[in-house]
Design an enzyme around this catalytic site. Structure first.
Site, PDB file in Angstrom:
ATOM      1  CG  ASP A 302     -22.207   4.319 -89.517  1.00  0.00           C
ATOM      2  OD1 ASP A 302     -23.028   3.680 -90.097  1.00  0.00           O
ATOM      3  OD2 ASP A 302     -21.134   4.328 -89.088  1.00  0.00           O
TER       4      ASP A 302
HETATM    5  C1  GLC Z   1     -19.580   0.948 -89.707  1.00  0.00           C
HETATM    6  C2  GLC Z   1     -20.996   0.535 -89.479  1.00  0.00           C
HETATM    7  C3  GLC Z   1     -21.723   0.997 -87.958  1.00  0.00           C
HETATM    8  C4  GLC Z   1     -20.329   0.708 -87.124  1.00  0.00           C
HETATM    9  C5  GLC Z   1     -19.434   1.909 -87.418  1.00  0.00           C
HETATM   10  C6  GLC Z   1     -18.365   1.722 -86.411  1.00  0.00           C
HETATM   11  O1  GLC Z   1     -19.525   1.555 -90.913  1.00  0.00           O
HETATM   12  O2  GLC Z   1     -21.898   1.370 -90.434  1.00  0.00           O
HETATM   13  O3  GLC Z   1     -22.542   0.167 -87.908  1.00  0.00           O
HETATM   14  O4  GLC Z   1     -21.032   0.733 -85.781  1.00  0.00           O
HETATM   15  O5  GLC Z   1     -18.964   1.979 -88.601  1.00  0.00           O
HETATM   16  O6  GLC Z   1     -17.455   0.430 -86.678  1.00  0.00           O
END
Ligand code: GLC
Length: 750
Positions: A302
């Site tokens: 993430d």
């Molecule tokens: C965010 C979220 C995740 C998302 C990613 C890209 O922090 O936790 O769910 O897909 O970053 O935006």
């Protein structure tokens, strides 16, 4: 077998044994020579020609813009980095033409011409903003969820995107956590059905190896692996200290269901599980997901989660963090550049990382090959389709089916045609909130608010004392209350989920006018509304319903459609009750209404939720016949006839719960193991038949799925708190092979 609900043929059966299940999954171990022939030779050849820097470049995903400024970082310097092979993927980018130009640079101007992956969070709509995922889950209709996912996949594909970070499959039992809006609620079985439905909608049917997705389909990403919904206190990013049994029985099942449905990538979660951050969790990512489950898809971290291993206190330097994530099985680094900037350093200190890099790059290149990008790097994107009109009809139907009628005392609803209506509350006129917090390319001006959908109503945003005056001059008051879009979503945990702001005062002022009130709840989480809803005869839970919010709510208010939504997560009376779930164990002193009896309850409040898991009323009434149960060697077939005793056509969501009353460990007092949404005309009767495999009542014990011999109680009804018929069957000792809640029950309507 007839069509039910949305004209969808029920009958998905997914109780094959694990080997068959895994082979059916696109991401099973490379089971046949054909898989290798299709991609293996090409990838091994490419790998042999790549430098370490080019390999690490493939593991690097960079933000090409920001959510609100897509493509804004694709400057000359960034394009030169593409030419040097320094990245494998971009997120926060979009547009058929700009992405075609970007892909052309990667394919025609870099040394090896490896195509890029383009990704975005298309959570509940790309251009056509649909109801938020928790609302769609309230439809209790996997076919509906699949349709929603297929629509957003097609729109994202047209915009040149290959990959969406969807479905979010985190079970959540503490709505103080703002991300409850993105998932399918508190239950492992319901979340599993919604996870697989979204994967099918996004990726299309599980494909044979070597077969690229059809046009209009994209790579899904099941997230956030695992336990993110169990963060302490509902505080986003906090620690998740769950037992091994709870992890396997509640939080892992939807991921297994998503994998079997063919989800091509997973995303690791920010949180730790029992002290081990998921981004460095070799036991759960390497051991469970890749080892025991045999998952071969791509795993992405993430946002910035790899360097955050330093904050977690498990790495001292970025190079250590990079090595930990790689060892855990994280193939691609989202947005932090830690792999790009520090993995080479880690390799000089520890050459054993090199084969792990090769494995990660192999999975990344295999993902690109399976999308057909090596054969045709420009097969995604269609500028003409990108400009197609919004799918308002679908948006409205999905929204209407997501609405939950929580209360309707005195049949206040549906509204009488000649009624003078007061519409009060700013949320009724808030086009932005209707879109929820993840809106991709959705535009506020696309949303039709409730105010616009009810031109005949007298509207007041909730000013004092005008609101009371408007209420007094009406026959019925529609009171829009709840949260705006920015109060749920990522990093939006709240310590008190009672009605926010001055809305309680507004309710009190409007109530004083003495007219019947219909509370129309809007928001992304179940709020704690025992006090707020006192003496309010009618309550609709309408969540955030997307661009057709207003017309969909109006359809239900006027009785054009009978509401049939059901709560995918129970609504507490007060915040202090949290976390809570209907699927709890009985304890040695089960909650007792008599306060003189010492029992598992609070002394300052009533027992249980305000509205139960699975709760939802209708404009019709349904009658359930006694169950018939047919015992088979490894399954039980439970049948119930349901009749519409009402005067209007309506859907009923027939729910099947099980309980193991005596086992070697305490078992939940009820667990959902089947449901069917059935459309019935007045007087019509249909029989709903559930075929329950014994593996669906297995419990996790000593590292295995154990089926314990004995009786299993069956409960069938209209919600977890409205059981209409009961029965029991017996199972012999045995073993399951996949998470019990992940297995879909065959549901037939005859
Ligand atoms: C965010 C979220 C995740 C998302 C990613 C890209 O922090 O936790 O769910 O897909 O970053 O935006």
């Amino acid at each position: 077998m007839i069509e039910v609900g949305t004209g969808v043929r029920m009958g998905r059966r997914d109780v094959m044994k694990a080997s068959a299940l895994l082979a059916a999954s696109a991401w099973a171990p490379v089971a046949t020579a054909r898989d290798t022939r299709d991609h293996g030779a090409r990838i091994r050849d490419l790998l042999s020609r790549m430098t370490l820097a080019e390999k690490i470049g493939q593991m690097n995903q960079i933000a090409g813009g920001r959510q609100k400024a897509l493509n804004s970082r694709l400057d000359a310097g960034m394009l030169d980095r593409v030419r040097r092979g320094e990245m494998g993927s971009f997120l926060h980018v979009a547009g058929a033409e700009p992405l075609r130009r970007l892909q052309k640079i990667a394919v025609e101007e870099s040394r090896l011409g490896i195509p890029l992956l383009f990704a975005m969070d298309v959570i509940h709509g790309y251009r056509t903003t649909l109801p938020v995922p928790l609302a769609l889950a309230a439809g209790w209709d996997p076919a509906m969820m699949e349709r929603a996912a297929a629509l957003m996949a097609e729109e994202a594909w047209a915009a040149g995107l290959h990959w969406t970070f969807t479905p979010m499959v985190d079970v959540a039992r503490d709505p103080r956590w703002g991300r409850v809006v993105e998932g399918a609620g508190e239950d492992a079985y319901l979340s599993s059905r919604m996870a697989e439905a979204q994967v099918r909608g996004l990726e299309g049917p599980v494909r044979r190896a070597g077969e690229p997705p059809a046009k209009g389909r994209v790579l899904s990403c099941s997230k956030h692996f695992v336990g993110y919904g169990a963060v302490a206190g509902g505080r986003d990013y906090d620690s998740a200290d769950v037992s091994e049994r709870t992890l396997h029985e509640v939080y892992l099942p939807p991921f297994h269901a998503a994998m079997r449905a063919g989800s091509g990538s997973f995303m690791t979660a920010f949180n730790d599980v029992a002290g081990v951050p998921m981004t460095a969790n070799e036991a759960l990512v390497g051991g469970e997901l890749r080892g025991r489950w045999g998952y071969q898809g791509l795993v992405v971290s993430d946002w910035n989660a790899i360097p955050e291993l330093i904050n977690h206190g498990v790495a001292a330097t970025p190079a250590e963090a990079a090595a930990l994530a790689l060892r855990a099985g994280v193939d691609m680094d989202m947005a932090s550049s830690t792999y790009a900037d520090h993995l080479a350093t880690a390799v000089t200190a520890d050459a054993s990382l090199v084969p792990l890099i090769d494995q990660a790059v192999t999975r990344i290149l295999t993902t690109k090959a399976r999308l057909g990008l090596f054969d045709d790097p420009y097969r995604f994107g269609d500028a003409a389709r990108e400009k197609a009109p919004l799918a308002r009809g679908t948006a409205r139907e999905l929204a209407t089916r997501s609405i939950v009628l929580l209360r309707n005392e005195g049949a206040v609803l549906p509204l009488k045609p000649a009624a003078r209506i007061a519409l009060i509350g700013a949320l009724a006129d808030d086009a932005s909130s209707a879109l929820g917090s993840w809106r991709a390319r959705g535009q506020t001006e696309d949303a039709v608010t409730l105010r616009r959908a009810l031109p005949q109503a007298t509207f007041d945003p909730g000013t004092d004392p005008a609101a009371a005056r408007v209420a007094a001059s009406a026959d019925v008051v529609l009171l829009a209350i709840g949260e705006d879009y920015d109060m749920t979503g990522e990093a939006r945990s709240r310590s008190d989920i009672a009605l926010p702001g001055a809305q309680q005062a507004l309710i009190d002022a409007v109530r004083a006018a003495g007219k019947p009130i219909v509370a129309i709840l809007m928001g992304g989480r179940p709020l704690a509304l025992e006090r707020a809803l006192t003496n309010i005869p009618a309550v609709l839970q309408t969540w955030f319903l997307g661009i057709e919010s207003g017309p969909a709510i109006a359809d239900v208010l006027w009785g054009k459609v009978s509401p049939a939504g059901r709560l995918p997560i129970e609504m507490p009376r007060t915040t202090g009750q949290l976390p809570m779930s209907y699927a709890h164990v009985p304890t040695g002193r089960p909650a007792n209404p008599d306060l003189a009896v010492d029992s598992a309850r609070y002394h300052d409040g009533a027992i249980g939720p305000l509205f139960a898991f699975g709760h939802g009323l209708s404009y019709a009434r349904f009658r359930y016949s006694p169950l018939t149960i047919e015992q088979r060697s490894d399954a039980a077939v439970i049948s119930v006839a349901v009749t519409n005793d009402g005067s209007v056509k309506a859907d009923e969501v027939v729910q099947l719960y099980v309980r193991d009353p005596v086992a070697s460990v305490a078992r939940p007092i009820a667990e959902l193991r089947g449901f069917g949404r059935v459309a019935l005309a007045p007087g019509e009767q249909r029989t709903v038949r559930f075929t329950l495999d014994h593996a669906q009542v297995a419990l996790w014990k000593a590292g295995k799925w154990v089926i314990e011999a004995g009786a299993i109680e069956v409960m069938v009804g209209s919600s977890s708190a409205d059981i209409r018929q009961r029965g029991r069957f017996s199972v012999a000792a045995g073993e399951g092979t996949v998470p019990a809640a992940s297995i879909a029950t065959l549901v037939e309507v005859v």
